[in-house]
Design a protein around this motif. Structure first.
Motif, short mmCIF file in Angstrom:
data_model
loop_
_atom_site.label_atom_id
_atom_site.label_comp_id
_atom_site.label_asym_id
_atom_site.label_seq_id
_atom_site.Cartn_x
_atom_site.Cartn_y
_atom_site.Cartn_z
N ILE A 73 0.90 -1.09 0.01
CA ILE A 73 0.08 0.08 0.01
C ILE A 73 0.96 1.24 -0.02
O ILE A 73 1.79 1.32 0.50
CB ILE A 73 -1.01 0.10 1.24
CG1 ILE A 73 -2.13 1.08 0.92
CG2 ILE A 73 -0.18 0.14 2.46
CD1 ILE A 73 -3.03 0.59 0.06
N HIS A 74 0.40 2.12 -0.72
CA HIS A 74 1.16 3.55 -0.85
C HIS A 74 0.23 4.40 0.16
O HIS A 74 -0.74 4.25 0.25
CB HIS A 74 1.10 4.00 -2.25
CG HIS A 74 2.07 3.34 -3.16
ND1 HIS A 74 3.32 3.55 -3.37
CD2 HIS A 74 1.73 2.35 -3.98
CE1 HIS A 74 3.90 2.72 -4.14
NE2 HIS A 74 2.98 1.94 -4.62
N VAL A 75 1.16 5.20 0.86
CA VAL A 75 0.51 6.16 1.70
C VAL A 75 1.08 7.68 1.51
O VAL A 75 2.22 7.88 1.66
CB VAL A 75 0.60 6.13 3.24
CG1 VAL A 75 -0.03 6.86 4.07
CG2 VAL A 75 0.32 4.54 3.52
N ASP A 76 0.00 8.64 1.09
CA ASP A 76 0.58 9.90 1.00
C ASP A 76 -0.25 10.92 1.96
O ASP A 76 -1.06 10.77 2.46
CB ASP A 76 -0.13 10.48 -0.41
CG ASP A 76 0.88 9.86 -1.65
OD1 ASP A 76 1.86 9.14 -1.33
OD2 ASP A 76 0.59 10.24 -2.70
N ARG A 77 0.66 11.95 2.34
CA ARG A 77 0.16 13.20 3.10
C ARG A 77 0.82 14.17 2.24
O ARG A 77 2.15 14.26 2.44
CB ARG A 77 0.40 13.05 4.40
CG ARG A 77 -0.18 14.13 5.37
CD ARG A 77 -0.05 14.14 6.75
NE ARG A 77 1.16 14.42 7.18
CZ ARG A 77 2.24 15.28 7.33
NH1 ARG A 77 1.67 16.64 7.01
NH2 ARG A 77 3.41 15.32 7.78
N ASP A 78 0.13 15.27 1.71
CA ASP A 78 0.97 16.41 1.38
C ASP A 78 1.86 16.02 0.41
O ASP A 78 1.41 15.08 -0.52
CB ASP A 78 1.47 17.38 2.30
CG ASP A 78 0.47 17.99 3.24
OD1 ASP A 78 -0.79 18.14 2.98
OD2 ASP A 78 0.79 17.90 4.56
N ASP A 79 3.01 16.53 0.54
CA ASP A 79 4.14 16.01 -0.60
C ASP A 79 5.03 14.91 0.17
O ASP A 79 6.00 14.61 -0.49
CB ASP A 79 5.04 17.13 -0.90
CG ASP A 79 5.72 17.67 0.26
OD1 ASP A 79 5.51 17.39 1.31
OD2 ASP A 79 6.85 18.45 0.04
N GLN A 80 4.46 14.23 1.04
CA GLN A 80 5.33 13.14 1.63
C GLN A 80 4.62 11.55 1.08
O GLN A 80 3.11 11.82 0.85
CB GLN A 80 5.23 13.00 3.25
CG GLN A 80 5.94 14.48 3.72
CD GLN A 80 5.18 15.01 4.96
OE1 GLN A 80 4.06 14.90 4.98
NE2 GLN A 80 6.04 15.76 5.66
N THR A 81 5.49 10.69 0.96
CA THR A 81 4.87 9.54 0.62
C THR A 81 5.66 8.03 1.14
O THR A 81 6.70 8.34 1.56
CB THR A 81 4.90 9.34 -0.90
OG1 THR A 81 4.36 8.17 -1.21
CG2 THR A 81 6.38 9.31 -1.64
#
Length: 126
Positions: A73-81
């Motif tokens: 699974i990929h997880v993003d928040r703003d420009d973080q991954t």
């Protein structure tokens, strides 16, 4: 045809795709179990990134073209991954997240692992 836009659900098994360029819609007849229809995003080049879960500021999703890798699974928040393997749950890669935040995200992945795996296998048919 290059699709770009957002899928919306037309019950029971059809999804409507609205192209942001032409404003035309098309129906897709694939069932996407355990995945929110509003989370499907088509981007130019036919890549689909189904959103499986949203928790706080985090978006959990996978890429539709990553069929040769183990479930993850990929997880993003703003420009973080970040990317987490699902079995066993472990960090594969990260850009921008602090170690503290990665531990929090890993706990969210562990808590929701069954849902995430069901979405993975439901989408890829494995």
């Amino acid at each position: 045809m290059i699709l770009c836009g957002v899928l919306s659900c037309t019950p029971p098994r059809y999804f409507s795709v609205v192209c942001t360029r032409t404003k035309k819609s098309s129906l897709l007849s694939k069932t996407f179990s355990a995945i929110s229809a509003s989370g499907f995003r088509f981007v130019c080049g036919r890549q689909v990134m189904p959103t499986v879960l949203k928790s706080g500021p985090y978006r959990f999703y996978f890429h539709s073209h990553e069929t040769t890798e183990p479930p993850h699974i990929h997880v993003d928040r703003d420009d973080q991954t970040a990317k987490f393997w699902l079995t066993p749950v472990s960090l594969a890669s990260s850009i921008g997240f602090t170690p503290r935040e990665l531990r929090l995200i890993q706990l969210l992945v562990i808590e929701n692992r069954l849902l995430l795996e069901e979405a993975w296998h439901g989408y890829f048919g494995a």
